[in-house]
Design an enzyme around this catalytic site. Structure first.
Site, mmCIF file in Angstrom:
data_model
loop_
_atom_site.group_PDB
_atom_site.id
_atom_site.type_symbol
_atom_site.label_atom_id
_atom_site.label_comp_id
_atom_site.label_asym_id
_atom_site.label_seq_id
_atom_site.Cartn_x
_atom_site.Cartn_y
_atom_site.Cartn_z
ATOM 1 C CD GLU A 42 7.745 72.221 -19.749
ATOM 2 O OE1 GLU A 42 7.734 73.463 -19.745
ATOM 3 O OE2 GLU A 42 6.756 71.537 -20.036
ATOM 4 C CG HIS A 43 13.213 73.173 -17.354
ATOM 5 N ND1 HIS A 43 13.431 74.048 -16.315
ATOM 6 C CD2 HIS A 43 12.219 72.342 -16.937
ATOM 7 C CE1 HIS A 43 12.617 73.738 -15.301
ATOM 8 N NE2 HIS A 43 11.863 72.716 -15.661
ATOM 9 N N GLY A 102 0.726 76.643 -8.555
ATOM 10 C CA GLY A 102 1.773 75.636 -8.438
ATOM 11 C C GLY A 102 1.553 74.398 -9.282
ATOM 12 C CB ALA A 103 -1.167 73.209 -11.338
ATOM 13 C CB SER A 119 1.671 80.027 -16.693
ATOM 14 O OG SER A 119 2.228 81.274 -16.889
ATOM 15 C CB SER A 130 3.660 83.489 -11.435
ATOM 16 O OG SER A 130 3.748 82.394 -10.617
ATOM 17 C CD GLU A 149 7.732 84.845 -11.271
ATOM 18 O OE1 GLU A 149 6.697 85.538 -11.323
ATOM 19 O OE2 GLU A 149 7.854 83.852 -10.543
ATOM 20 C CG ASP A 190 5.476 80.557 -18.042
ATOM 21 O OD1 ASP A 190 5.625 79.753 -18.974
ATOM 22 O OD2 ASP A 190 5.756 80.287 -16.865
ATOM 23 C CE1 TYR A 201 11.959 77.310 -14.444
ATOM 24 C CE2 TYR A 201 13.280 79.197 -13.783
ATOM 25 C CZ TYR A 201 12.527 78.535 -14.732
ATOM 26 O OH TYR A 201 12.367 79.095 -15.975
HETATM 27 C C1 GLA Z 1 8.398 77.782 -15.606
HETATM 28 C C2 GLA Z 1 9.049 79.077 -16.073
HETATM 29 C C3 GLA Z 1 9.178 79.090 -17.596
HETATM 30 C C4 GLA Z 1 9.829 77.813 -18.114
HETATM 31 C C5 GLA Z 1 9.169 76.574 -17.513
HETATM 32 C C6 GLA Z 1 9.883 75.307 -17.866
HETATM 33 O O1 GLA Z 1 7.068 77.751 -16.054
HETATM 34 O O2 GLA Z 1 8.297 80.181 -15.663
HETATM 35 O O3 GLA Z 1 9.902 80.236 -18.003
HETATM 36 O O4 GLA Z 1 11.212 77.837 -17.870
HETATM 37 O O5 GLA Z 1 9.102 76.660 -16.099
HETATM 38 O O6 GLA Z 1 9.803 75.054 -19.228
#
Ligand code: GLA
Length: 389
Positions: free
Chosen positions: A35-36, A121-122, A125, A127, A165, A177, A226
């Site tokens: 994550e991140h 928003g959950a 993904s 978007s 995006e 994503d 973010y």
């Molecule tokens: C969102 C972003 C991804 C990723 C995650 C965190 O989903 O769209 O690119 O950075 O946050 O892991």
């Protein structure tokens, strides 16, 4: 049985367009771990899920895009020759069209009607599914949609969705994503190296289910927070250049190399970097634990990821922490943590097949006791990448 579009989409289409629709499906994703890390050139392990965004599409004789969604208010229209953000939910669609055109695609006007099963928003993904799905549909209308084996075409679509995006929506997201949406395969997770763009399909063990536990909480500041995390990671790299002049990303450091230089980095960037660098290592550990079906080990790795996201990256929330704790004591639980960008959203849990109901009941009751809120629990399977329905 292959997944079916929501009947409401076909009903609504009749009022929307006179021509028969072509149908496309773009999956949401759940990130198992990593994550991140994507925008730090690191490692991720998402899988596409059986909740999808569906696109019904038909070509038009003019150069207009006319886009509506069963989940959103208002019809978005724009000329292909004058695509610009309108500050509406449709910007992802207009953006991907603009980016594909930038890449030389000669798109045609289209009616697009969208129905999404992915909660907004959950952290699942929605978007990227919208952008990739709309991009795929627009390419299909000119016979340019990438086939299942066309990796280069699929990557082009993923990059166009990411650029949409960044440039139309305003979130500086990573590549995870859209990459997952174009490359995933049913029953597998997708290991992705965001520096080399190498991928590996990682089989998910038989006899397990993925349970997504939605806190129901959404944070209005998610996009700006973010972007701020991303800046903090860049600040960490800049500070570390004092001792490593050639450093370009946090990916290049092991935890022990970072520990030696960490005092150069001011807080909070130091903690942000420590999360990213340790998380890359946890992705590799998780792949090994999954292959060995070593559930106690996977549980410890996912718990360490959650702790790091809470304490070092500071993207968890009281509700996400409560949901993780609720799952840990529920029947059938194997391993879990918060998933996605954070600031509200959902947790991902590996649970034993057959325990779905007991797990959902246990989590719901414990989450209600702890937070006073209702959890929304969805059992999903690992699905295929974007394609015709
Ligand atoms: C969102 C972003 C991804 C990723 C995650 C965190 O989903 O769209 O690119 O950075 O946050 O892991």
């Amino acid at each position: 049985m292959s997944p079916q579009p929501p009947p409401a989409l076909l009903d609504a289409w009749r009022a929307f367009s006179a021509s028969p629709p072509l149908l496309y499906r773009a999956p949401g994703r759940v990130n198992l771990i990593g994550e991140h890390t994507d925008y730090n050139q690191g490692l991720v392990l998402p899988c596409a899920i059986s909740l999808a965004t569906w696109i019904a599409a038909a070509p038009r004789d003019d150069d207009t895009l006319r886009v509506a969604s069963l989940q959103m208010e208002g019809i978005v229209t724009a000329r292909l020759t004058g695509l610009a953000p309108q500050r509406s939910w449709g910007d992802g669609v207009l953006g991907v069209a603009a980016m594909l055109a930038r890449d030389g695609e000669r798109l045609r006007g289209a009616n697009l009607l969208i129905a999404s099963e992915i909660p907004l928003g959950a952290g699942l993904s929605s978007s990227a599914a919208l952008e990739v799905g709309a991009g795929f549909a627009l390419l299909a209308l000119t016979d340019r949609a990438p086939g299942p084996a066309d990796r280069a075409g699929r990557w082009r679509l993923a990059h166009a969705a990411q650029a949409a995006e960044h440039q139309f929506v305003g979130t500086r997201c990573g590549i995870m994503d859209p990459a997952c949406c174009v490359l995933a395969q049913a029953d597998h997770a997708l290991w992705l190296d965001c520096r080399s763009l190498d991928t590996q399909l990682v089989p998910l063990p038989a006899g397990i289910r993925l349970a997504l536990c939605d806190t129901g909480v959404r944070h209005a500041l998610a996009s700006s927070e973010y972007n701020r995390r991303r800046q903090e990671c860049e600040a960490a790299v800049a500070a570390l250049r004092a001792v490593r002049p050639a450093l370009t990303s946090l990916r290049e450091l092991t935890p022990s190399e970072f520990a030696e230089a960490a005092e150069r980095v001011p807080e909070p960037a130091r903690r942000r970097a420590r999360h990213v660098i340790s998380e890359n290592q946890r992705v590799e550990q998780a792949v090994a634990a999954l292959a060995a079906e070593d559930w106690p080990r996977l549980r410890a790795i996912l718990a360490a990821s959650h702790r790091s996201l809470r304490e070092d990256f500071e993207v968890s929330s009281p509700e996400l922490d409560a949901m993780v704790a609720a799952a840990e004591s529920a029947p059938g639980f194997l391993a879990g943590r918060m998933t996605g960008g954070g600031f509200g959203g959902a947790t991902v849990n590996f649970i034993r097949e057959g325990s779905e109901e007991a797990f959902a009941g246990g989590v719901s009751a414990a989450y209600r006791r702890a937070s006073g809120r209702e959890a929304a629990i969805r059992i999903v399977t690992a699905a295929d990448a974007v394609g015709p329905a």
